[in-house]
Motif scaffolding. Sequence first.
Motif: not given
Length: 521
Positions: A7-11, A17-19, A35-38, A49-57
Amino acid sequence: MDKALRLLIVDDSREDAELMLHTLKLGGYAVTCQLVDTLEAMRTALEMEQWDLIVSDHAMPCFSAPEALALAKEMHPELPFVIVSGEIDLNLAVSLMKGGAQDYIQKRELARIVPAIERELREVEANRMRRRMESALAASEIRYRRLFETAKDGILILDAETGKITDVNPSLLEMLGCSSTELIGKKLWKTDIFADTFASKRAFNELEKKGYIRYDDMPLITRDGQQIDVEFISNVYAVDDRKVIQCNMRNITDRKRAEGQVKILDTYLEARAAELEAANSQLEAFNYTVSHDLRAPLTNINGYCQLLMELCRDILDSQYLGYLQEINNGVLRMNKLIDSLLNLSLVSRSELHRERVNLSETARAVAAELKLMEPQRRVTFKIADGVVVYGDMSLLQVVMENLFGNAWKYTSKKERAHIEFGVTDHGGKRACYVRDNGAGFDMSNAEKLFNVFQRLGDTEEFEGFGIGLATVKRIIQSHGGWIVGEGEAGKGATFYFTLDDQLQHEVLNTEMKKEVAMAQT
């Protein structure tokens, strides 16, 4: 067992993210995340990396969901993108969904993220499988098309319901001498390619019922009106939701022509066999005539000559007695010639009875007979031991008698004659040979050696009719072998011969193995 999820988290909020990760863990996922924010950090993460899904704020101090979505679609357009945000304008959410986001979840409804991710992952897997199937189908169609286009047999594809031709391959077009536009779209029995239109329609109806038909010989008509013969095979099969008919046609015109020629040849050979049978019958009748009718007057002449010489010995002078003796000698020579011709005829028609033959023993017996006939001659025989072959014993006896008799005759003028029999290599083959140191012959005339009535050397000095070697050649050839002569005038001659090499090797090896096995037991 927990399901792995990359999981790639954009937040910009680690707590949020921990929640989310805690919620996913409760939902049965083992998450590997970043976790990335830029923009730069997200680009690097997507590259590395290879990701299955992106979750973004939605909104962050240095970044936003629309920017993240644009980058994701640029780098990995098939990667699922889900927006998770506290508050977002509904119109903006709809706009993001239209731009390629798969779902929108408010942070206060975070429990929805687990079924949303499950749904998106299933969709991704379904898309992958569909693409694999489409790729496999495309590859299969390419392979089929390649086979269809390059097949040497002519192929027609028909619509099973209408009977219309939908496709035709180049081989059939070449076979018929027409273009695809002349066939495609027409019903099979409306074309001019079948010599019997009624038969072709009847075949189509039969094919509809049975699903398969075959004709070993069907006539077709080419564009220029020529008839060709084909082997015709047709079957029905389903493609998607419709049935098609495939007709394969192999041109057998040349084969039929060849079969016709073979039949003509067979008829000719049967006629020739009948002629040969008749000729053999005539030859047998001739042999009977020679054996009985021709010998009778010769016997009478011989008898009268003997009687005249006995009764008139005191009356006739030596000159007339000499004439009678010459007549008698001529009769004897004629009898020998008749015997030689009859032997040659019998050899030509004799059936082989193969068995193990010890040629060394045969050679010694022939040599002993020659010595008994002329014991005064000084002849040395050198005969190799253990020369064993597989053939007709009586005919091979004739071979040895003629070859040794030939050597005996042409060494008669030698004070010390030498005759040798053995085995050697000649032209890469195992060959038997008979060698002498007699009169020899000129190799420029060697082709005459084995012809009937052809003799080399001084015919007055050496008696004979030129039949012996012709007889030998026929016997050797009947055994599947060959014979050649080599010589030099005044220095002797050598005759080499073989039998069926493969047969000799197989039989004698088998016999040797049996002897070894018996000796071991």
